[in-house]
Write an enzyme that holds these catalytic residues in place. Structure first.
Site, mmCIF file in Angstrom:
data_model
loop_
_atom_site.group_PDB
_atom_site.id
_atom_site.type_symbol
_atom_site.label_atom_id
_atom_site.label_comp_id
_atom_site.label_asym_id
_atom_site.label_seq_id
_atom_site.Cartn_x
_atom_site.Cartn_y
_atom_site.Cartn_z
ATOM 1 C CG HIS A 1 -1.905 1.093 1.248
ATOM 2 N ND1 HIS A 1 -1.882 2.071 2.222
ATOM 3 C CD2 HIS A 1 -2.907 1.406 0.417
ATOM 4 C CE1 HIS A 1 -2.854 2.932 1.975
ATOM 5 N NE2 HIS A 1 -3.487 2.556 0.897
ATOM 6 C CE1 TYR A 2 6.342 4.999 2.201
ATOM 7 C CE2 TYR A 2 7.545 3.054 1.453
ATOM 8 C CZ TYR A 2 7.519 4.398 1.789
ATOM 9 O OH TYR A 2 8.680 5.138 1.717
ATOM 10 C CE1 TYR A 3 8.573 0.044 -0.787
ATOM 11 C CE2 TYR A 3 7.597 -2.142 -0.826
ATOM 12 C CZ TYR A 3 8.601 -1.287 -0.427
ATOM 13 O OH TYR A 3 9.639 -1.765 0.332
#
Ligand code: NAP
Length: 213
Positions: free
Chosen positions: A123-125
């Protein structure tokens, strides 16, 4: 050049500010709380602002932005969305609105391939990658730097830089101080041969590694 550092109280941001001054620039440090001023190089002009609120005033009078804010490992996906994706996109919009033509982003390895990262990081990437795509489409003069894992080790001033670094061994990382140096040196290599590239610790002095791109 007067450079707004978004995330100036962060571990990379605090290192960016003095390097900007060493290199003849002026730093405007965007922090969330007035008390964080004492963590910063006293030469920096300070502006208190939050990416989750209105922060357009922070960009006034600036020539460039270095975006090194991040929601951090201890918050949930809601903050990833608000800071890493929407906050970064809003910063790009505000740069355009305020005539700040140059925007340098601290992105991340795997931002272009979230599926290659561990599941809890995807999700962060993806958020970082979406912000990068938004920047590329913005019309601003941009540089997107994608470091691997960051360390607190002292900087060596030597890196490897490439569009895609072939040896992506998990053992490799890069000191935050070297990331800070890359961001400031990227300001003067205008334009860099490649505008989106990865960095890890290496054997080449930062300036030479950037020139070779
Ligand atoms: P950090 O120490 O956690 O600093 C992040 C900064 O962002 C903090 O100063 C924080 O403010 C600020 N921030 C968070 N939410 C904000 C908001 N709503 N408005 C304004 N500022 C906000 O991170 P770092 O280690 O310096 O990392 C810098 C960059 O590298 C980040 O963009 C991160 O995504 C990227 N990156 C990290 C890694 C890694 O291994 N950790 C790898 C690749 C890329 P406060 O000080 O007030 O909390």
């Amino acid at each position: 050049m007067k450079v707004l550092v978004i995330g100036a109280n962060g571990n990379v941001g605090r290192k960016v500010v003095p390097i900007l001054h060493e290199c003849g620039h002026e730093a405007k440090a965007m922090i969330r709380d007035e008390t964080q001023k004492e963590n910063l190089d006293p030469r920096a002009e300070v502006v208190v602002a939050d990416l989750e609120k209105d922060f357009g005033h922070a960009l006034e009078g600036c020539d460039a932005v270095i975006f090194t804010a991040g929601s951090g490992a201890h918050t949930g996906p809601d903050k990833t969305e608000l800071v890493d994706r929407r906050g970064a996109m809003k910063a790009i919009d505000e740069a355009k609105k305020h005539g700040v033509h140059k925007f340098l982003m601290v992105s991340s390895m795997n931002a272009d391939t979230p599926e290659n990262g561990p599941e809890h990081m995807r999700h962060y990437y993806k958020a970082k990658g979406d912000a990068d795509d938004y920047l590329r489409a913005s019309g601003l003069d941009y540089t997107i730097v994608r470091p691997g894992r960051l360390s607190h080790a002292p900087g060596t001033g030597k890196i490897e830089a490439a569009v895609k670094i072939a040896d992506r061994s998990r053992k490799r990382d890069i000191p935050r101080e070297d990331v800070a140096r890359v961001m400031v040196h990227a300001l003067k290599h205008d334009p860099l041969g490649e505008r989106v590239f990865e960095i890890l610790s290496g054997d080449t002095p930062v300036d030479k590694a950037l020139e070779a791109l």
